[in-house]
Motif scaffolding. Structure first.
Motif, mmCIF file in Angstrom:
data_model
loop_
_atom_site.group_PDB
_atom_site.id
_atom_site.type_symbol
_atom_site.label_atom_id
_atom_site.label_comp_id
_atom_site.label_asym_id
_atom_site.label_seq_id
_atom_site.Cartn_x
_atom_site.Cartn_y
_atom_site.Cartn_z
ATOM 1 N N LYS A 1 -37.440 -76.368 -18.361
ATOM 2 C CA LYS A 1 -37.176 -77.196 -19.533
ATOM 3 C C LYS A 1 -36.477 -76.393 -20.623
ATOM 4 O O LYS A 1 -35.590 -76.917 -21.319
ATOM 5 C CB LYS A 1 -38.483 -77.784 -20.064
ATOM 6 N N ALA A 2 -36.847 -75.124 -20.772
ATOM 7 C CA ALA A 2 -36.199 -74.274 -21.773
ATOM 8 C C ALA A 2 -34.717 -74.094 -21.457
ATOM 9 O O ALA A 2 -33.867 -74.129 -22.359
ATOM 10 C CB ALA A 2 -36.899 -72.926 -21.841
ATOM 11 N N CYS A 3 -34.395 -73.930 -20.188
ATOM 12 C CA CYS A 3 -32.994 -73.768 -19.799
ATOM 13 C C CYS A 3 -32.220 -75.066 -19.987
ATOM 14 O O CYS A 3 -31.053 -75.046 -20.398
ATOM 15 C CB CYS A 3 -32.910 -73.301 -18.345
ATOM 16 N N VAL A 4 -32.850 -76.184 -19.675
ATOM 17 C CA VAL A 4 -32.203 -77.474 -19.915
ATOM 18 C C VAL A 4 -31.928 -77.646 -21.411
ATOM 19 O O VAL A 4 -30.845 -78.091 -21.819
ATOM 20 C CB VAL A 4 -33.081 -78.634 -19.395
ATOM 21 N N SER A 5 -32.903 -77.254 -22.240
ATOM 22 C CA SER A 5 -32.732 -77.342 -23.684
ATOM 23 C C SER A 5 -31.562 -76.486 -24.144
ATOM 24 O O SER A 5 -30.763 -76.906 -24.998
ATOM 25 C CB SER A 5 -34.014 -76.902 -24.395
#
Length: 472
Positions: free
Chosen positions: A384-388
């Protein structure tokens, strides 16, 4: 003051009083409230209202600025559209007209704008069910049968799909500037206008337009067959520098009775098949709806799952997200992290599968998600952090592009009208010291970013679910 008694009124006074009153106000009626469109397969269904009904996305923009029809009281319009010849008949019923019908201005022209020459009178419309019963079969006689994606090693990779009832499904490709095909397309235009938001008819005289039809062939009692039209896609061949061509899908529509049965995916796969067989540059889509984009990512992800050349890169990212703790990273961006697809992998996918860079980036997130351990909370938080990060980078890139050039209105001494100049701002920023933003604006932007990330995650999870179901 003396009062005049009711019984003492003269007949002349009574007559005058009866003429006094207020005219009825024509507030108009919303087009979406009074128009229904029904799809019919036989003449005896004409007039019935308990059959398949089309649900147009919006009819108001055909009827002036406010989307209303004026001049009628208690107006009801039932339109029957033939699935045999794609002609239409409109039954217009109303209780009365306002102002003697003088206010009727926009109904008939608007219906004509939607249905054109395919709008017939009732008797002529009913006759088409017998005179044009083989219309679709005749038009498709010169169409070339198109394979589905040849990379898939299943029965669906064949050029013909056999249904349980013995009927067969095929995708046929033909030039749109062919006159009979162009005429059929003109009859399909009303469905495009009603069901594809923002769509406009394409230029059937341009030889670069092609159309893909998915059809159902049904054996009849005489040993021959009839043919039903299931859906279609219009595709344009664009020149790509220096010496190749790319396919751009303009419109893709599956008729309402056949939707949610995989026919749209089959059309997409057939278009990819042509791009592969002719070694074209890639396949793009012109302004896809959210639903079409989701279906497209689903189709492309299924193709990528069995494409071995990218699997080492996928496994490398999965290992990175499993082994690291991105909550401890420093800085606001992970542009140098190995989360995104390597450039050489993007090139291979474009060359071998005809999936363009932007589309592959969307599929990549789904691929990574499918290969992660969903029970590993740290792993999913890293994802999720990378998607963000890449959502934020996409926004910053767009803002940077839009800020590089600015149009500024300035007074014009020659004329009273305003004119403009183009100003190039260094680094995409003004240099007047007004770059800082209030804390409230920053908080609002952070909230909007979080909402975009949540929406992106929901889309990824939903597409991954659909891909998993199709793999079972």
């Amino acid at each position: 003051m003396a009062l005049k008694q009711k019984g003492g009124e003269s007949s002349a006074d009574t007559k005058k009083k009866r003429r006094v009153g207020f005219a009825s106000i024509d507030a108009g009626i919303d087009a979406n409230e009074c128009i229904k469109v029904f799809l019919v397969r036989s003449w005896d269904e004409v007039g019935a209202t308990n059959i398949s009904c089309v649900d147009p996305f919006d009819l108001s923009h055909f009827f002036g600025e406010d989307g209303k029809i004026y001049g009628y009281k208690n107006l009801k319009i039932n339109i029957w559209l033939s699935l045999i010849s794609f002609h239409a008949y409109a039954d217009i019923a109303f209780e009365s007209t306002f102002d003697g019908g003088k206010g009727i201005t926009n109904l008939k022209p608007a219906l004509q704008n939607i249905f054109g020459e395919s709008l017939l009178e009732k008797e002529e419309f009913i006759q088409t069910f017998s005179t044009e019963i083989h219309y679709i079969r005749t038009i498709m006689s010169d169409g070339a049968v198109t394979l589905c994606d040849p990379l898939r090693k299943t029965d669906d990779a064949s050029d013909t799909h056999i249904n349980e009832d013995g009927s067969t499904m095929e995708v046929l490709r033909t030039a749109l500037h062919n006159m009979p095909v162009g005429l059929l397309y003109s009859r399909l235009v009303p469905l495009i206008l009603l069901l594809v938001e923002g769509s406009r008819p394409v230029d059937v005289t341009d030889p670069k337009w092609e159309i893909y039809f998915i059809v159902k062939k049904i054996q009849d009692d005489s040993g021959g067959y009839n043919m039903d039209l299931i859906g279609f896609a219009t595709v344009y061949r664009f020149y790509h520098y220096p010496d190749t061509t790319r396919l751009r899908i303009s419109q893709i529509l599956v008729l309402p009775p056949y939707q949610s049965q995989g026919h749209g995916c089959r059309l997409l796969e057939s278009i990819y098949s042509v791009a592969l067989s002719e070694n074209l540059y890639d396949v793009t889509v012109e302004e896809p709806s959210d639903y079409l984009q989701q279906q497209r990512v689903c189709v492309d992800t299924l193709r990528l799952l069995t494409f071995e050349p990218i699997m080492p890169a996928v496994n490398s990212v999965v290992q990175y997200l499993t082994d690291n703790n991105l909550s401890k990273r420093t800085g606001k961006s992970t542009r140098k992290s190995p989360f995104g697809p390597p450039r050489h992998v993007t090139g291979i996918v474009r060359q071998k599968l005809k999936i363009n860079k932007k589309q592959f980036r969307k599929c990549w997130d789904v691929l990574i998600y499918l290969n992660l351990d969903s029970e590993n909370s740290r792993c999913m938080e890293n994802f999720k952090a990378c998607v963000s990060d890449h959502v934020k980078d996409d926004i910053l890139d767009k803002e940077s592009e839009s800020n590089m050039k600015r149009l500024i209105e300035v007074p014009n001494g020659y004329d009273h009208d305003m004119t403009f100049v183009v100003m190039w701002s260094e680094g995409g920023r003004e240099s007047d010291g007004r770059d800082s933003k209030p804390e409230g604006d920053q908080a609002a932007q952070e909230e909007q970013l979080n909402q975009l990330v949540e929406k992106e995650m929901e889309d990824i999870v939903e597409i991954a679910r659909k891909v998993s179901l199709r793999c079972e």
